[in-house]
Motif scaffolding. Structure first.
Motif, mmCIF file in Angstrom:
data_model
loop_
_atom_site.group_PDB
_atom_site.id
_atom_site.type_symbol
_atom_site.label_atom_id
_atom_site.label_comp_id
_atom_site.label_asym_id
_atom_site.label_seq_id
_atom_site.Cartn_x
_atom_site.Cartn_y
_atom_site.Cartn_z
ATOM 1 N N UNK A 128 23.571 36.615 36.901
ATOM 2 C CA UNK A 128 24.320 37.863 36.689
ATOM 3 C C UNK A 128 25.489 37.656 35.737
ATOM 4 N N UNK A 129 25.218 37.099 34.540
ATOM 5 C CA UNK A 129 26.330 36.737 33.661
ATOM 6 C C UNK A 129 26.953 37.926 32.942
ATOM 7 N N UNK A 130 28.223 37.777 32.638
ATOM 8 C CA UNK A 130 28.947 38.703 31.768
ATOM 9 C C UNK A 130 29.064 38.018 30.412
ATOM 10 N N UNK A 131 28.368 38.526 29.402
ATOM 11 C CA UNK A 131 28.346 37.830 28.114
ATOM 12 C C UNK A 131 28.774 38.705 26.939
ATOM 13 N N UNK A 132 29.191 39.946 27.206
ATOM 14 C CA UNK A 132 29.677 40.816 26.143
ATOM 15 C C UNK A 132 30.875 41.606 26.667
ATOM 16 N N UNK A 133 32.074 41.108 26.371
ATOM 17 C CA UNK A 133 33.278 41.717 26.934
ATOM 18 C C UNK A 133 33.731 42.951 26.155
ATOM 19 N N UNK A 134 32.982 43.345 25.131
ATOM 20 C CA UNK A 134 33.225 44.652 24.531
ATOM 21 C C UNK A 134 32.675 45.749 25.435
ATOM 22 N N UNK A 135 31.873 45.364 26.415
ATOM 23 C CA UNK A 135 31.233 46.267 27.383
ATOM 24 C C UNK A 135 30.198 47.186 26.730
ATOM 25 N N UNK A 136 29.755 46.815 25.514
ATOM 26 C CA UNK A 136 28.747 47.646 24.837
ATOM 27 C C UNK A 136 27.386 47.548 25.530
ATOM 28 N N UNK A 137 27.173 46.482 26.304
ATOM 29 C CA UNK A 137 25.890 46.316 26.980
ATOM 30 C C UNK A 137 25.975 46.574 28.486
#
Length: 339
Positions: free
Chosen positions: A199-208
């Motif tokens: 359950x990784x968080x890999x885009x901190x722009x939150x676009x995904x």
């Protein structure tokens, strides 16, 4: 107890009901919030009867230039420390907690590392990074890099084999594990056999971030605001440039060519499912062997409900199997054309 979310695995609903009595409003003060989380973790582990497996452990502290020292804990697969040169697989792992809570002393994470080390017959090195907002990016990836370097340098004397090395993490820990693979590619290029991202968080722009259709009862705007608050605590409020930095958002790296093979696990009812699945596509497009599994009916945290949720047991067994497989010869996949 009636199910609130019709999409949720009923085993999660039952386990959550057992833990409901421990739910209290979270303090705003970060230190008080961490102390409350530690207590909730202790109570939850006891209530769920999660075993604390007897394995040998050893703590170390690693100096990190320009940042606070970083702690780590080595877990061996038995109650005795392995002999130097025993050739065991080594798995470097970073805990999750939104960069703001938890740590290697958290009883839930400690139980997980003990269980997985014993089941996989491997050495697990659990790394601890400083928590936000008191410490902010890039402190955490630099600390995790130092822990990884320490693991490589000491693998043989710990009883491991540096050629059987994997790295992984959950949620924010998955973010940091992915960041370390990028740092490794650009620096020493140690041979990492596998990255395991839960359950990784890999885009901190939150676009995904995928917050629609989850039926959580929480409006999309609120979910995004809560996620943005954690990111601001980690990167610094209003630091939009950092959100695009590949070490904060590994999905946004200019290239993913040459990164380690990946096992990525996402959950249907987790807004971060979009991150993990987009990362899988970016890796495979770059010719990196990768597998992504979406667990239907699961939430961001339900993987911790081992012994109570069948899917959680499957996640645990999948990670254990992947670590155990490091002991065998790696598979060589054909190089993809036009990557």
């Amino acid at each position: 107890m009636p199910r609130i979310n019709p999409l949720m695995d009923p085993f999660i609903t039952a386990a959550t009901a057992k833990l409901a009595k421990f739910n209290t409003p979270q303090p705003k003060d970060p230190v008080a919030r961490r102390l409350r989380q530690q207590e909730q973790s202790r109570l939850s582990v006891a209530e769920l009867g999660i075993p604390i497996v007897d394995v040998a452990t050893e703590d170390h502290t690693v100096a990190v230039p320009g940042h606070p020292d970083a702690r780590l804990r080595v877990y061996w697969p038995t109650s005795e420390r392995a002999d130097a040169g025993a050739g065991l697989p080594v798995f470097v792992y970073f805990f999750g907690g939104g960069w703001t809570i938890a740590g290697i002393d958290d009883i839930g994470w400690d139980a997980t590392e003990r269980r997985r080390a014993a089941a996989a017959g491997a050495i697990i090195i659990a790394g601890e990074y400083s928590l936000a907002p008191e410490n902010q990016f890039p402190t955490q990836p630099d600390q995790c890099w130092a822990i990884f370097e320490w693991a490589v340098q000491h693998a043989t004397e710990l009883g491991g084999d540096p050629a059987k090395l994997a790295i992984g993490g959950a949620s924010s820990g998955g973010n940091l594990a992915a960041a370390v693979t990028l740092m490794n590619r650009e620096r020493n290029n140690h041979p990492i056999r596998l990255q395991v991202l839960e359950a990784p968080s890999v885009d901190l722009t939150m676009k995904h971030a995928d917050t629609k259709g989850l039926k959580t009862g929480v409006p999309d705007a609120i979910l995004r605001r809560l996620g943005g608050m954690l990111i601001d605590q980690y990167l610094g409020k209003g630091n939009k440039a950092a959100r695009k930095d590949p070490l904060a958002s590994p999905l946004r790296a200019a290239s993913h060519v040459g990164l380690p093979e990946a096992l990525i696990m996402t959950a249907e009812l987790d807004p971060l499912r979009g991150d993990g699945e987009a990362y899988y596509r970016a890796l495979t497009k770059a010719g990196v062997p990768a597998t992504c599994i979406r667990y239907i009916g699961q939430t961001h945290t339900s993987g911790g409900l081992v012994g109570h949720v069948p899917a959680a047991d499957h996640i645990d067994a999948t990670v254990v199997g992947a670590i155990r497989a490091l002991a065998t010869a790696p598979v060589t996949y054909p190089v993809l054309a036009d990557v």
